[in-house]
Scaffold this active site. Structure first.
Site, PDB file in Angstrom:
ATOM      1  N   LYS A  50       0.612  -6.563  -5.264  1.00 36.78           N
ATOM      2  CA  LYS A  50       1.427  -4.667  -4.651  1.00 36.78           C
ATOM      3  C   LYS A  50       2.877  -5.016  -5.148  1.00 36.78           C
ATOM      4  O   LYS A  50       3.554  -6.091  -5.043  1.00 36.78           O
ATOM      5  CB  LYS A  50       1.544  -4.539  -3.645  1.00 36.78           C
ATOM      6  CG  LYS A  50       2.245  -3.297  -3.004  1.00 36.78           C
ATOM      7  CD  LYS A  50       2.217  -2.829  -1.719  1.00 36.78           C
ATOM      8  CE  LYS A  50       2.881  -1.441  -1.253  1.00 36.78           C
ATOM      9  NZ  LYS A  50       2.403  -1.151   0.709  1.00 36.78           N
TER      10      LYS A  50
HETATM   11  O1  G3P Z   1       2.260   2.477   2.051  1.00 38.64           O
HETATM   12  C1  G3P Z   1       3.893   2.691   2.255  1.00 38.64           C
HETATM   13  C2  G3P Z   1       4.547   2.900   3.731  1.00 38.64           C
HETATM   14  O2  G3P Z   1       4.078   1.907   4.538  1.00 38.64           O
HETATM   15  C3  G3P Z   1       5.240   3.255   3.511  1.00 38.64           C
HETATM   16  O3  G3P Z   1       5.465   4.573   4.821  1.00 38.64           O
HETATM   17  O4  G3P Z   1       6.622   5.444   6.475  1.00 38.64           O
HETATM   18  O5  G3P Z   1       7.974   3.882   5.753  1.00 38.64           O
HETATM   19  O6  G3P Z   1       7.525   6.047   3.971  1.00 38.64           O
HETATM   20  P1  G3P Z   1       6.929   4.921   5.253  1.00 38.64           P
END
Ligand code: G3P
Length: 217
Positions: free
Chosen positions: A87
């Protein structure tokens, strides 16, 4: 649409795997840090443990930001297991690194994508997955699902093979919206996936069936 679990928590991964609907896992440095994973040896072991539980692709994010370091780190990550998908952030160095790995047959996930232009570069570099962040766009009054739809449309028009992996999914309705716009994958918290099962008419109907079943014995 494939379901990935967006977590580094082994118990949650086991739970989702036991449901029989899990297609893969995505992690990021914040999710790994939340599990208390520290030091290179432990990081590599944790990814190996995740690969043991799940059958599909496991996204392991590089911690470095320069091309040279990303290559070194990504090569080490990719040696853990063929399930590992390196990634990489959608930066100039990250796109170069996507190209490096994709031309060597190593799977990549281009992350932190917030525009169709970034998604175009990821596809041209040969990324296996592109990760538009739905929730974080919604957080700033922008249409996160709209971006997923736009990327799906552009990729279909031009025949790019990169799969659209909707990330930063925050709730169950986001998953339904991903289905509607044709995302290839949604990576979700377990709670959002489990939310799909809930329906009051199912609960009510089952209650009646249980009562009536008792009359039959
Ligand atoms: O896959 C990316 C994700 O983990 C980000 O999520 O909720 O931190 O915006 P968030």
């Amino acid at each position: 649409m494939k379901f990935f679990l967006d977590t580094a928590n082994l118990e949650q991964i086991k739970e989702a795997q036991s449901l029989g609907i899990l297609d893969g896992v995505t992690t990021n440095p914040s999710l790994m840090a939340k599990e208390g994973i520290k030091g290179q040896e432990n990081i590599l072991k944790h990814y190996a443990d995740i690969c043991e539980i799940v059958d599909g692709d496991v996204s392991a994010e590089v911690l470095s930001t320069t091309y040279e370091e990303m290559i070194k780190e990504g090569e080490e990550l990719s040696k853990i297991n063929p399930q590992i998908c390196v990634k990489l952030p959608c930066t100039i160095d990250g796109i170069k690194a996507v190209k490096y790995f994709s031309s060597r047959g190593i799977k990549t996930n281009c992350t932190l994508v917030f525009s169709v232009g970034q998604a175009l570069l990821a596809a041209k570099a040969g990324a296996t997955y592109v990760s538009p962040f739905v929730g974080r766009l919604d957080d700033i009054s922008t249409d996160g699902i709209g971006l997923v739809a736009q990327i799906v449309d552009v990729y279909n028009t031009y025949g790019y093979q990169t799969q659209v992996l909707a990330a930063s999914i925050r709730h169950t309705q986001h998953i339904i919206q991903c289905l509607e716009v044709g995302a290839d994958v949604a990576t979700c918290p377990l709670k959002a996936i489990l939310g799909l099962i809930n329906h009051p008419l199912t609960d009510k109907g089952l209650e009646t069936f249980i009562k009536d079943a008792a009359k039959m014995v």
